[in-house]
Design an enzyme around this catalytic site. Structure first.
Site, PDB file in Angstrom:
ATOM      1  CB  VAL A  47      -1.011   0.022   1.280  1.00  0.00           C
ATOM      2  CG1 VAL A  47      -1.560   1.440   1.535  1.00  0.00           C
ATOM      3  CG2 VAL A  47      -1.939  -1.228   1.226  1.00  0.00           C
ATOM      4  CE  LYS A  80       2.923  16.777   7.743  1.00  0.00           C
ATOM      5  NZ  LYS A  80       2.265  15.278   8.117  1.00  0.00           N
ATOM      6  CB  THR A 347      -1.791   9.139  12.384  1.00  0.00           C
ATOM      7  OG1 THR A 347      -2.803   8.501  11.788  1.00  0.00           O
ATOM      8  CG2 THR A 347      -1.752  10.341  13.406  1.00  0.00           C
TER       9      THR A 347
END
Lengths: 507, 483
Positions: A47, A80, A347
């Site tokens: 994934v 980030k 998360t």
């Protein structure tokens, strides 16, 4: 020190991000206590969730002894400073949830109470203007924070990277430096001890048998060991978090610069992400199939992205929730096999990392599992998942949007009591329910509440004590200091190229 | 749009002991336009949260914040520093160990693992052996408070203070007077209910009534205000604690020391609290203990035996009445924990300070956290009785699920789980358990040799040497400080 028992044979099933994080982490931290074997199949896709991360990932990479620049180069990582949320509270609204704080408390009263007082008088700028992380993010600047307690130590950072490259990078590291054995093959049978029910052996298509003492299930949504084999119950959270699909597609950058911030943009049946990596922009539409079809969603996301499309949209299916117990018998699920929460707050990798951390702390040295350690692991993992869950639900529930069925549903649904209580306390007093364990503390809750138009009715009485002009002057000074700091920071791309080479070669 | 809540116009603090005066100082500093009235209440000997003159490091921070200077406590209130508590006999005859304070008392640095990895600095193995700079300095009798510089040799030291209670109270009263806190000597004869579970006014023996927006009950174990409220509900802690009274010895000669001692006796932990004006021996005793047994365990005839009933109020804040200290929780004061709890509750009240009217959600949050604080403080005391020798003597005490888990994890794995609102850092809790002789298991990180023990030990030795060089003999430092 007691005598060291024979190494525990740990078998990790699945070579996605969670699998290689688990293998590398266990092998590095438990060293002589374990042998780690990882079974993966090239035929099974991964994934690759978690293109955007939380600051905790830095500790993980560091602890493995990996050089930051090397890691960033290999995974095409950018920095980030937070997440830019758009259109959540109302269409047209935006705010940044930073890895950092807003202002400073004064006289024991948190900053946001003073801000509320000035805001009421029309004397305050946007809340984000009092956060260095937000200010830098909006200016596309970046510099690592200091640790000296000054203004420049009021933020943290994480990475945006290509998750499909992170697994292979860790695989390289784990097999070369940490002695992890990688076995290629598809599991066709899982053997269990007839008495205890423990998993004993994985049988591969080739007939090869992999025996182990402890099995780490990183098989993704299939949850082959914990879910399929042991039948661990699934707690369904989809009534609160109805998004169950994502249509992901990469596109080219349209500008030389990349923002040090992930974007989350609310959509009629969910939201979409926009994650700037070095070589491309990651995009995806997370949606609820109750409210939009897959084809429609793919069309919407293809239209929405601004750069040249680099692939066709790829649809992922999932469901929000978690297994009742992530550790059952001798199987520990890490990653998607344990639970799923949409990546709205980045998360996914954190939840894997957290489970690996607790597994190491509670590791059954010598292979004998004590039920009390298993319970403790499950207690901690549940607490982490549940806290993230409530925080995510807030993003959907705290809205005035009534422009689609999806938003009507999430706006009017009944939320978990644990969240309802937090929201009541906030609405009535402007205060945040306090906890120290788990994720997301005061600043995060404040960012989302105020960013999405959940206004308290009242704030701290002590904000009446100083004259409003005095508060305004203090805030103006803070703002000026931030503008100065941001001006002195290099641009995000500039920093990535300076000193140590963090940029990968152009493809 | 959010409105600032109205400032309370008047707050009444019931109780003019050190806790009441400290609360008044804190409230007046936070709300300088609010009238703060302290009402005299006859001193309650069972108000351990203020009658026993010591607390834990948290109080130092609270004092700083309220402008109560440590130097003034040293000069005017007989204050001295405790770096460690030394325990004897918890693991059986001959066993001893010291427990100190601060995050740096884990010299093996095993906690770095959890800190860097996102479990936070909270769930951590506590490394053995329990070496800390505090222990080294206490053994050498050398100390000076850290200067505040980050890299200085004494920077990582943390400590508790002890003080002379009447002198401390006098000092607080001076500060309170300077701040304009009022003192009311009339006696409370009754309360006028406000019809909302709280108090509208206090009826005084002078015939006057005193109305206020908020009432703070610092009256001690009698809880003169909370006791009048219909929702008042006491949770009995007698199943968890055997102690029914605190035996207090007459003050012995002055003792300037950097450590206090706690020794296991057949009745409980005898605690010797060193002080510049005298050494105080204290012993929590079970019900029915004979006078001879008490005298033998205490080491002298008790000057007083103060009965008390362990437990806490279900909710510390009812209506517009909030209780602190012994009015809401009674526990053995060993090591300063009772005062520490009261001061944490006071800090929580400052954090959640209400406006003129109390908000129910805020009150519920205060009660949730205050109850956690009280339960974790009770766990800390109960842990003392979970050491091997006490367990053999009092086998049937109940342990809370949190404490059971902590003990189990510590004994099998050397790990102390994090607990919300706990008075102790996990490192401090771990060294306490080591010091009282609870056997410590080994965690996987220790078993795997993670943390490079030798290098850490060498680094610690270096730091210890630097600290010893930087700290003068304590008596010398004290002489200069009071000169």
């Amino acid at each position: 020190m007691s005598e060291r028992p024979a190494p525990t044979r740990v078998v990790v099933l699945g070579g996605g991000t969670a699998g290689w994080m688990s293998a590398a982490g266990l092998a590095k931290l438990l060293g002589p206590l374990v042998t780690v074997t990882l079974v993966e199949s090239e035929d099974i896709g991964i994934v690759g969730v978690g293109e955007a991360t939380l600051p905790h990932i830095r500790g993980f990479v560091e602890r493995l002894g990996i050089d930051e620049a090397e890691f960033m180069r290999a995974t095409h990582a950018t920095y980030k400073l937070g997440i830019d949320f758009r259109d959540f509270g109302r269409i047209g609204d935006s705010y940044v949830h930073p890895f950092g704080t807003f202002g400073e408390e004064a006289a024991g009263v948190p900053f946001h109470h003073y801000w509320l007082e000035l805001q009421r008088r029309g004397m305050a700028e946007d809340l984000g203007h009092y956060s260095l992380a937000v200010s830098a993010a909006l200016a596309s600047k970046f510099r690592p924070p200091t640790a000296d307690g000054s203004l420049t130590s009021t933020y943290g950072y994480a990475y945006q990277f290509d998750a499909t490259l992170f697994g292979p990078f860790l695989r390289e590291h784990a097999t070369k430096n940490r002695g992890v054995e990688r076995i290629e093959g598809k599991v066709v049978e899982v053997r269990q001890d007839p008495e205890s029910g423990d998993v004993t052996t994985l049988v591969l298509e080739s007939g090869r048998e992999i025996a182990g003492d402890l099995f780490v299930d990183c098989s993704g949504f299939r949850s082959l060991l914990l879910g399929s084999t042991l039948g661990e119950r699934w707690e369904d959270w989809s009534p609160w978090l109805p998004c169950d699909r994502a249509a992901a597609l990469p596109c080219a950058h349209i500008s030389e610069d990349f923002a040090p911030v992930t974007s989350a943009i609310a959509m009629p049946a969910g939201w979409r992400w926009r994650i700037p990596l070095q070589h491309r922009m990651g995009n995806g539409y997370v949606f609820s199939s109750q409210f939009i079809s897959e084809d429609e969603a793919c069309a919407v996301i293809s239209d929405a992205v601004d750069g040249e499309l680099l692939a066709e949209p790829r649809v992922l299916r999932f469901r929000a929730g978690r297994r009742s117990k992530s550790w059952n018998r001798n199987v520990i699920a890490v990653g998607l096999s344990s639970g799923f929460l949409e990546p709205l707050e980045s998360t996914s990798l954190y939840l894997s990392q957290m489970a690996i951390t607790y597994l190491i702390e509670l590791f059954p040295v010598g292979g004998q599992i004590d039920a009390r350690d298993r319970d403790e692991f499950n207690r901690l993992v549940d607490m982490e998942y549940d806290r993230v869950r409530d925080f995510l639900i807030l993003h959907f529930h705290a809205t005035e949007r009534d422009d689609s069925e999806f938003w009507n549903h999430v706006r009017t649904m009944q939320v978990p009591d644990t969240l309802a209580e937090k929201m009541t306390l906030w609405r009535e007093t402007g205060r945040i329910e306090k906890y120290s364990d788990g994720l997301f503390y005061d600043a995060s809750w404040i960012a989302v509440y105020l960013g999405q138009g959940v206004w308290p009715q009242r704030h701290d009485p002590r904000t009446r004590l100083p004259a409003p002009e005095q508060i305004a002057r203090a805030l103006a000074r803070l703002r000026e200091a931030m503008i100065e700091e941001v001006a002195a920071m290099p641009g995000h791309r500039e920093f990535l190229t300076a000193n140590v080479q963090r940029l990968a070669a152009a493809p | 749009m959010s409105e600032a809540r109205e400032l309370p116009q008047r707050i009444v603090v019931a109780g003019d002991g050190p806790l009441g005066v400290l609360a008044a100082i804190a409230l007046r500093k936070a709300l300088p336009r609010t009238e703060v009235i302290v009402i005299a209440i006859p001193p309650d000997p069972a108000a351990f949260a203020e009658r026993i003159g010591t607390a834990l490091p948290f109080t130092n921070r609270l004092h700083d914040r309220l402008g109560i200077e440590e130097a003034a406590l040293v000069r005017q209130a007989g204050a001295s520093h405790r770096l460690v508590m030394r325990y004897f006999g918890g693991g059986g005859p001959g066993q001893a160990g010291a427990a100190g304070y601060g995050a740096s008392i884990d010299p093996a640095m095993k906690t770095a693992f959890a800190r860097e990895w996102g479990g936070g600095p909270r769930n951590a193995e506590t490394g053995a052996p329990p070496r800390s700079l505090g222990e080294v300095l206490a053994a050498a009798g050398r100390f000076a408070p850290p200067s505040g510089e980050a890299e200085a040799p004494l920077a990582e030291l943390d400590y508790a203070l002890r003080w002379n209670v009447p002198a401390y109270r006098d000092l607080l009263i001076q500060i309170a007077q300077r701040l304009g806190v009022q003192h009311e000597r009339a006696v409370i004869t009754g309360v006028v209910p406000d019809g909302a579970g709280g108090i509208a006014a206090l009826a005084m023996d002078s015939g006057a009534q005193i109305a206020a927006d908020l009432y703070v009950d610092c009256s001690g174990s009698g809880a003169v205000l909370l006791d009048q409220l219909p929702e008042h509900r006491w949770l009995d802690g007698r199943g968890t604690f055997h102690a029914r009274g605190l035996a207090i010895a007459a003050l012995a000669g002055p003792m300037l020391a950097l450590e206090d001692r706690a020794t296991w006796t057949p009745l409980g932990w005898r605690w010797e609290l060193a002080g510049r004006d005298g050494l105080q021996a204290l012993l929590a005793v079970p019900g029915g203990a004979s006078d001879e047994a008490i005298a033998a365990a205490l080491g002298s005839e008790p000057a007083a035996i103060v009965p008390f009933a362990p437990g806490r109020l279900d909710a510390a804040w009812l209506g517009n009445v909030v209780g602190l200290g012994s009015s809401v929780a009674e526990l053995e004061p060993l090591g300063g924990i009772a005062q520490d709890l009261a001061h944490r509750q006071l800090a929580l009240l400052l954090e959640l300070l209400p406006g003129r009217t109390v908000d129910p959600a805020e009150r519920a949050e205060f009660n949730r956290r205050s109850a956690l604080m009280a339960d974790r403080a009770a766990d800390w005391i109960a842990a003392h009785y979970a050491a091997p020798a006490p367990t053999a003597r009092f086998p049937s005490l109940n342990l809370s699920p949190d404490l059971s888990r902590t003990l189990d994890q510590f004994i099998r794995r050397g790990r102390v789980p994090f607990a919300e609102e706990t008075p102790m850092l996990v490192q401090e809790f771990g060294t306490l358990l080591q010091a009282i002789g609870v056997p410590q298991g080994e965690g996987p990180m220790a078993a795997a040799g993670e943390g490079s023990g030798e290098a850490a030990a060498r680094a610690f030795e270096e730091r210890a040497r630097a600290a010893l060089n930087a700290a003068p003999p304590y008596a010398e430092w004290m002489q200069r400080a009071v000169a």
